[in-house]
Scaffold this motif. Structure first.
Motif, short mmCIF file in Angstrom:
data_model
loop_
_atom_site.label_atom_id
_atom_site.label_comp_id
_atom_site.label_asym_id
_atom_site.label_seq_id
_atom_site.Cartn_x
_atom_site.Cartn_y
_atom_site.Cartn_z
N THR A 147 0.83 -1.22 0.00
CA THR A 147 0.00 0.00 0.00
C THR A 147 0.86 1.26 0.00
O THR A 147 0.50 2.26 -0.63
N CYS A 148 1.99 1.22 0.70
CA CYS A 148 2.91 2.36 0.69
C CYS A 148 3.54 2.52 -0.69
O CYS A 148 3.71 3.65 -1.18
N THR A 149 3.87 1.39 -1.33
CA THR A 149 4.42 1.45 -2.68
C THR A 149 3.41 2.01 -3.66
O THR A 149 3.76 2.77 -4.57
N ALA A 150 2.14 1.65 -3.49
CA ALA A 150 1.09 2.18 -4.37
C ALA A 150 0.96 3.69 -4.23
O ALA A 150 0.83 4.42 -5.22
N ARG A 151 1.01 4.20 -2.99
CA ARG A 151 0.96 5.66 -2.79
C ARG A 151 2.18 6.32 -3.42
O ARG A 151 2.08 7.40 -4.01
N GLN A 152 3.34 5.68 -3.28
CA GLN A 152 4.55 6.22 -3.88
C GLN A 152 4.43 6.27 -5.40
O GLN A 152 4.87 7.24 -6.04
N ALA A 153 3.83 5.24 -5.98
CA ALA A 153 3.63 5.21 -7.43
C ALA A 153 2.69 6.33 -7.87
O ALA A 153 2.89 6.96 -8.92
N GLU A 154 1.66 6.58 -7.09
CA GLU A 154 0.74 7.67 -7.43
C GLU A 154 1.44 9.02 -7.35
O GLU A 154 1.20 9.90 -8.18
N LEU A 155 2.31 9.19 -6.35
CA LEU A 155 3.05 10.45 -6.23
C LEU A 155 3.99 10.64 -7.41
O LEU A 155 4.12 11.75 -7.96
N LEU A 156 4.65 9.57 -7.83
CA LEU A 156 5.59 9.66 -8.95
C LEU A 156 4.89 9.93 -10.26
O LEU A 156 5.35 10.76 -11.06
N THR A 157 3.76 9.27 -10.49
CA THR A 157 3.15 9.28 -11.82
C THR A 157 1.93 10.19 -11.94
O THR A 157 1.58 10.59 -13.06
N GLY A 158 1.27 10.47 -10.84
CA GLY A 158 0.00 11.18 -10.92
C GLY A 158 -1.13 10.31 -11.40
O GLY A 158 -2.21 10.80 -11.74
N ILE A 159 -0.92 9.00 -11.42
CA ILE A 159 -1.90 8.05 -11.93
C ILE A 159 -2.55 7.30 -10.77
O ILE A 159 -1.84 6.80 -9.89
N PRO A 160 -3.87 7.19 -10.74
CA PRO A 160 -4.52 6.41 -9.69
C PRO A 160 -4.23 4.92 -9.87
O PRO A 160 -4.40 4.37 -10.97
N ILE A 161 -3.77 4.26 -8.81
CA ILE A 161 -3.49 2.83 -8.87
C ILE A 161 -4.76 2.08 -8.44
O ILE A 161 -5.24 2.24 -7.31
N ASP A 162 -5.29 1.28 -9.33
CA ASP A 162 -6.54 0.57 -9.04
C ASP A 162 -6.33 -0.65 -8.15
O ASP A 162 -7.13 -0.91 -7.25
N HIS A 163 -5.29 -1.39 -8.42
CA HIS A 163 -5.02 -2.61 -7.66
C HIS A 163 -3.52 -2.84 -7.58
O HIS A 163 -2.75 -2.31 -8.39
N TYR A 164 -3.11 -3.67 -6.63
CA TYR A 164 -1.73 -4.14 -6.60
C TYR A 164 -1.72 -5.66 -6.43
O TYR A 164 -2.64 -6.25 -5.84
N LEU A 165 -0.70 -6.27 -6.98
CA LEU A 165 -0.48 -7.71 -6.86
C LEU A 165 1.00 -7.91 -6.56
O LEU A 165 1.85 -7.59 -7.39
N ALA A 166 1.31 -8.41 -5.38
CA ALA A 166 2.69 -8.67 -5.00
C ALA A 166 2.93 -10.17 -5.00
O ALA A 166 2.16 -10.94 -4.42
N LEU A 167 4.00 -10.58 -5.65
CA LEU A 167 4.33 -12.00 -5.81
C LEU A 167 5.69 -12.24 -5.17
O LEU A 167 6.67 -11.59 -5.51
N ASP A 168 5.77 -13.17 -4.20
CA ASP A 168 7.05 -13.39 -3.52
C ASP A 168 7.83 -14.52 -4.16
O ASP A 168 7.28 -15.43 -4.79
N PHE A 169 9.15 -14.48 -3.98
CA PHE A 169 10.03 -15.43 -4.64
C PHE A 169 9.97 -16.82 -4.04
O PHE A 169 10.30 -17.80 -4.71
N ALA A 170 9.56 -16.94 -2.79
CA ALA A 170 9.44 -18.26 -2.19
C ALA A 170 8.42 -19.09 -2.96
O ALA A 170 8.64 -20.26 -3.29
N GLY A 171 7.27 -18.49 -3.27
CA GLY A 171 6.25 -19.20 -4.04
C GLY A 171 6.63 -19.36 -5.49
O GLY A 171 6.16 -20.27 -6.17
N PHE A 172 7.47 -18.46 -5.99
CA PHE A 172 7.91 -18.54 -7.38
C PHE A 172 8.54 -19.90 -7.69
O PHE A 172 8.28 -20.51 -8.71
N ARG A 173 9.37 -20.38 -6.77
CA ARG A 173 10.00 -21.69 -6.96
C ARG A 173 8.95 -22.77 -7.12
O ARG A 173 9.05 -23.64 -7.99
N GLY A 174 7.93 -22.72 -6.26
CA GLY A 174 6.89 -23.73 -6.31
C GLY A 174 6.11 -23.70 -7.62
O GLY A 174 5.74 -24.74 -8.16
#
Length: 394
Positions: A147-174
């Motif tokens: 959520t903090c990254t999404a706010r940072q993205a909005e500050l950088l771009t001026g674009i409203p972020i509708d959703h975020y999806l975070a994928l971790d590397f532990a599950g990536f292996r699986g």
């Protein structure tokens, strides 16, 4: 070291992150028990506290802007390959813009080492994280999560972020192991004694720790973080191609395992598998082959500068953000597809006689397995590939 050059890729990151959950529910393995298990697996990072007002709808649909994060929490076996244990920052970030007509999409990668302004945001424990200037992009995730990254993205771009999806590397292996590995072309042997990473040159089927090593390594491959972003996009292309192949879609157990591993790996503001499935249905007409990717225009701070070793986002990025806001294509002319793994059977696929880790092509140059075929002359494409540790197209 500017990276404003086009790096369009024929990739299906969106399909990997979203559509597979829908397919898992919709292809006969989606019993209620299985559905509920996927639902329980999903992680929730909370709602986005927007800095930018969402636009007023002008029709039945409006554009979607989705922040896709590859997280580098290193508490899984084999994740701490660069010695940065427990950082938990966003290792890779893509802002994906999906057009209002849902017929096209493009993504902009933001380097983790880019220095940006961070707005005030709220940490998962409810504490306030103060605003800061000239901080690395990935610190927002380490301190305040998606959520903090999404706010940072909005500050950088001026674009409203509708959703975020975070994928971790532990599950990536699986996920990689669930589909029997991913076929990847490596142009030059990776020989990293410091981190115990050794991958021979050639076209290989990578599984488990080898696959994780490939997407995490940056110290012994070209172009450091920027090259790693390109290779991660390339690997996700290959993974998605494998997932969407008959070798996975016609095997319910394999598909169920992949969907389970994927659901365990996702943190999102979308509260349920049903919500992800609805998003997938909304994008069912989107051609994955049309999705373009670029890295935000940037340059390295010069040696001797206090910020040496970090990146500055260039003013040219403003044109990209404006295109997103106005729901315009990334480029006025249609760009050619970029790195595109072959859809033919490879090692680990049905019909292949190769063993899972067998070298299929001892001569990586000119390999058809995932070589960049983007816009520009052949020489330009080959140089771009060489600069980022990818195999060159003929």
């Amino acid at each position: 070291m500017g990276t404003g050059a086009r790096s369009g890729t024929r990739t299906v990151v969106l399909t990997v992150v979203v559509t597979m959950l829908f397919l898992a529910v919709a292809t006969g393995i989606g019993t209620w028990a299985f559905y509920d298990r996927l639902n329980r697996n999903l992680g929730s990072g909370g709602d986005i506290d927007h800095l930018v007002d969402e636009p007023v709808d002008t029709g039945p649909k409006r554009p979607l802007n989705i922040l896709i994060l590859g997280t580098d929490g290193r508490d899984c076996e084999g994740c701490s390959i660069d010695g940065e244990s427990g950082v938990g920052g966003s290792d890779s970030t893509i802002l994906l813009h999906v057009a209002a007509d849902r017929g096209s999409a493009y993504g902009i990668s933001i380097p983790r080492d880019a220095l940006v302004e961070r707005p005030e945001c709220t940490a998962p424990d409810g504490s306030t994280i103060p605003e800061a200037s000239g901080v690395m992009w990935n610190e927002a995730y380490a301190l305040g999560g998606p959520t903090c990254t999404a706010r940072q993205a909005e500050l950088l771009t001026g674009i409203p972020i509708d959703h975020y999806l975070a994928l971790d590397f532990a599950g990536f292996r699986g996920m990689v192991d669930a589909v029997g590995g991913v076929r990847i072309c490596i142009p030059e042997a990776i020989d990293d004694e410091e981190h115990n990473i050794f991958l021979p040159a050639g076209t290989r089927n990578l599984r488990g720790k080898q696959a994780l090593d490939y997407v995490r390594n940056r110290s012994s491959t070209p172009n450091a973080d920027l090259g790693r972003m390109r290779r991660q996009q390339y690997f996700l292309t290959a993974l998605a191609t494998k997932v969407l192949s008959a070798g996975t879609l016609t095997r319910p157990r394999r598909l169920a395992t992949f969907a389970t591993e994927l659901s365990r790996s996702i943190t999102t503001d979308i509260g349920s598998v049903a919500g992800l499935a609805e998003l997938a249905r909304e994008m069912r007409d989107l051609d994955p082959g049309s999705i373009e990717f670029e890295t935000v225009p940037n340059e390295a701070y010069p040696e001797g500068d206090p910020n040496w070793g970090r990146l500055r986002i260039l003013p040219e990025a403003d044109e990209i953000w404006q295109r997103m806001l106005e729901d315009r294509p990334l480029h006025d002319a249609t760009a050619s597809a970029g790195p595109s793994p072959t859809s033919t059977a490879g090692p680990g696929d049905p019909g292949s006689s190769a063993s899972p880790d067998e070298v299929v092509d001892e001569s990586p140059t000119g390999s058809t397995s995932g070589s960049p075929t983007g816009s520009g002359t052949l020489e330009e494409r080959q140089k771009d590939a060489a600069d980022n540790g990818l195999c060159s197209a003929r």
